[in-house]
Write an enzyme that holds these catalytic residues in place. Structure first.
Site, PDB file in Angstrom:
ATOM      1  N   ASP A   1      12.513   4.967 117.575  1.00  0.00           N
ATOM      2  CA  ASP A   1      14.143   4.966 117.120  1.00  0.00           C
ATOM      3  C   ASP A   1      14.188   4.365 115.986  1.00  0.00           C
ATOM      4  O   ASP A   1      14.510   3.075 115.673  1.00  0.00           O
ATOM      5  CB  ASP A   1      14.838   4.193 118.264  1.00  0.00           C
ATOM      6  CG  ASP A   1      16.085   3.973 117.877  1.00  0.00           C
ATOM      7  OD1 ASP A   1      16.735   4.824 117.207  1.00  0.00           O
ATOM      8  OD2 ASP A   1      16.766   3.077 118.545  1.00  0.00           O
TER       9      ASP A   1
ATOM     10  N   GLN B   1      22.715  -1.676 119.653  1.00  0.00           N
ATOM     11  CA  GLN B   1      23.351  -0.437 119.836  1.00  0.00           C
ATOM     12  C   GLN B   1      24.873  -0.842 119.994  1.00  0.00           C
ATOM     13  O   GLN B   1      25.378  -1.734 120.460  1.00  0.00           O
ATOM     14  CB  GLN B   1      23.071   0.368 121.075  1.00  0.00           C
ATOM     15  CG  GLN B   1      21.684   0.846 120.948  1.00  0.00           C
ATOM     16  CD  GLN B   1      21.354   2.081 119.959  1.00  0.00           C
ATOM     17  OE1 GLN B   1      22.335   2.490 119.383  1.00  0.00           O
ATOM     18  NE2 GLN B   1      20.152   2.456 119.498  1.00  0.00           N
TER      19      GLN B   1
ATOM     20  N   CYS C   1      42.688  -1.799 117.300  1.00  0.00           N
ATOM     21  CA  CYS C   1      41.573  -0.822 116.910  1.00  0.00           C
ATOM     22  C   CYS C   1      41.045  -0.272 118.487  1.00  0.00           C
ATOM     23  O   CYS C   1      40.704  -0.821 119.009  1.00  0.00           O
ATOM     24  CB  CYS C   1      40.380  -1.742 116.531  1.00  0.00           C
ATOM     25  SG  CYS C   1      38.832  -0.669 116.155  1.00  0.00           S
TER      26      CYS C   1
ATOM     27  N   CYS D   1      43.364   3.399 107.210  1.00  0.00           N
ATOM     28  CA  CYS D   1      41.921   2.862 107.520  1.00  0.00           C
ATOM     29  C   CYS D   1      40.800   3.996 107.401  1.00  0.00           C
ATOM     30  O   CYS D   1      41.086   5.074 107.572  1.00  0.00           O
ATOM     31  CB  CYS D   1      42.095   2.352 108.971  1.00  0.00           C
ATOM     32  SG  CYS D   1      40.152   1.869 109.570  1.00  0.00           S
TER      33      CYS D   1
ATOM     34  N   CYS E   1      37.487   5.987 112.090  1.00  0.00           N
ATOM     35  CA  CYS E   1      38.194   6.875 113.142  1.00  0.00           C
ATOM     36  C   CYS E   1      38.950   7.954 112.415  1.00  0.00           C
ATOM     37  O   CYS E   1      40.145   8.103 112.606  1.00  0.00           O
ATOM     38  CB  CYS E   1      39.147   5.909 113.850  1.00  0.00           C
ATOM     39  SG  CYS E   1      38.354   4.902 114.655  1.00  0.00           S
TER      40      CYS E   1
ATOM     41  N   CYS F   1      19.813   8.345 114.563  1.00  0.00           N
ATOM     42  CA  CYS F   1      21.379   8.283 114.092  1.00  0.00           C
ATOM     43  C   CYS F   1      21.847   9.087 112.887  1.00  0.00           C
ATOM     44  O   CYS F   1      22.693   9.117 112.239  1.00  0.00           O
ATOM     45  CB  CYS F   1      21.837   6.963 113.758  1.00  0.00           C
ATOM     46  SG  CYS F   1      20.849   6.042 112.471  1.00  0.00           S
TER      47      CYS F   1
END
Length: 412
Positions: free
Chosen positions: A344, A249, A144, A66, A69, A370
């Site tokens: 933001d 978020q 997950c 995947c 992560c 971000c």
């Protein structure tokens, strides 16, 4: 080749520095000796010859295949330190020195939003998953560890929903799934439109399966197909209707870390501007301490914010405006009377709006981002206008990925 990993690159790959240039090795850590075939500066089929003492066992059964992560093999301490270092490096490129706090960690199993790709296998069944690393190939995901368990439990039902959107061979639907106060909200994108989109039969099938699955709402590219319950979310003291496909978020704990710092920074101000406000993530917490001028390009987001204003008591006044701040940034005249400003923006940053903020009389500016690179670029504009970047707090909203969020506090 057998190489020694000396550092981590910004995208989370280990780097071995060689006389011929850097070699990037995925899923490795600093200090490790690794072996593999090197093609165009990238190591493939990596074998760990000598592991780092910071290497831990990954939790996901899909780790390594995947594309998400990709840093879950790294112990928490050095992993969070590396994210902090990414922020420090981005600031240094703009010649900015300031206090960068420790990275705020979020626990596993807390992400309330996922984008699940759907494909039909050759033998018929529909699978959901994420893309493989550096590939368009879909990896079927059955577990997950970063996601809210309620999302994972819904995967089988979501597969049945996805099947209705695979009417045409070229359709590649993505299910944007959000856990709300009222259950699952699903917005589907990527459906083939050259053949007229979904047929009436497929729409009815999608609606039927969505109801059987207990979805609160099912929408297609923001157009509601079925709504059993209005999906709502909580921002501070307000309960707000979430627009179909609207921004939210990803992790409530990360959102709380960012909003609490913004509110603490602006205390004492009588009027605060909230720019790129969405549906009111920061607006409502800010309105507990000051009146708020909120602006965002999303008409639906502003409508949701206004609905939250109507249904919430005890707030300072909030004025909300739908306005594209990239094409028409708020000027110092528009921001007159705002003693503090929160912004933001999306990943691209907000260089034009930041230039207008620099010309205001605001004493406090809170930048939420971000993307540390575009934040640092925008921060340089404010610093050159007389602001001082007091602190920056990295927030690990996207667990075990290379992404890092941050909150920066400017004062003058």
């Amino acid at each position: 080749m057998t190489l020694k990993i000396t550092r981590m690159a910004g995208q989370g790959d280990g780097v071995a520095d060689t006389p011929d240039g850097p070699v990037f090795a995925p899923l490795t850590l600093p200090g490790e000796t690794v072996r593999g075939e090197v093609i165009d500066g990238r190591m493939e089929a990596v074998q760990i010859v000598e592991p780092s003492p910071d290497r831990i066992a990954p939790l996901s059964p899909h780790y390594g295949d995947c594309g998400g992560c990709s840093l879950q093999h790294w112990a928490a301490g050095p992993y969070l330190d590396w994210k902090r270092d990414q922020v420090i490096s981005a600031l240094a490129r703009e010649r900015i020195e300031t206090e960068v706090e420790e990275t705020v960690a979020v626990p596993a199993g807390t992400r309330r939003r996922l984008a699940l790709h759907a494909r039909r296998l050759d033998d018929g069944p529909v699978v959901l998953g994420f893309k493989a690393r550096k590939s368009w190939r879909l990896v079927e995901v059955t577990a997950c560890p970063v996601a809210d368990p309620r999302l994972v439990e819904a995967f089988p039902a979501l597969s049945r929903v996805a099947a209705a959107f695979l009417e045409h061979p070229k359709s590649a639907p993505t299910l944007h799934v959000t856990w709300t106060l009222d259950g699952l909200d699903v917005d589907v994108t990527g459906v083939e439109r050259r053949s007229g989109g979904l047929s009436a039969d497929r729409r009815m099938q999608a609606i039927r399966v969505a109801r059987e699955a207990g979805l609160a709402r099912l929408s297609l590219a923001g157009e509601a197909l079925m709504m059993e319950r209005q999906p709502r979310v909580q921002f501070g003291p307000a309960i707000v209707p979430l627009p179909a496909g609207g921004f939210l978020q990803a992790v409530p704990e990360a959102e709380a870390a960012m909003t609490s710092r913004a509110v603490a920074a602006v205390k004492g101000a009588r009027k605060v501007a909230d720019l790129f406000c969405g549906a009111g993530t920061f607006s409502f917490p800010l309105a507990t301490v000051a009146s708020v001028l909120a602006a965002d390009a999303s008409v639906l987001g502003i409508a949701a914010l206004k609905a939250g204003i109507v249904s919430t008591r005890g707030l300072k006044p909030i004025t909300a405006e739908a306005r594209d701040l990239f094409r028409r940034p708020l000027t110092p005249h528009d921001l007159k009377g705002c003693e503090a400003i929160v912004f933001d923006p999306p990943r691209a940053g907000a260089i034009d709006q930041t230039a207008q903020i620099a010309g205001t009389k605001a004493a406090v500016v809170v930048g939420v981002s971000c993307n540390p690179q575009t934040f640092a670029r925008d921060a340089r504009v404010l610093i050159d206008a007389g602001f001082r970047l007091e602190t920056v707090t990295p927030v690990d909203q996207f667990l075990w990925s290379a992404h890092v969020e941050l909150v920066g506090i400017f004062r003058r």
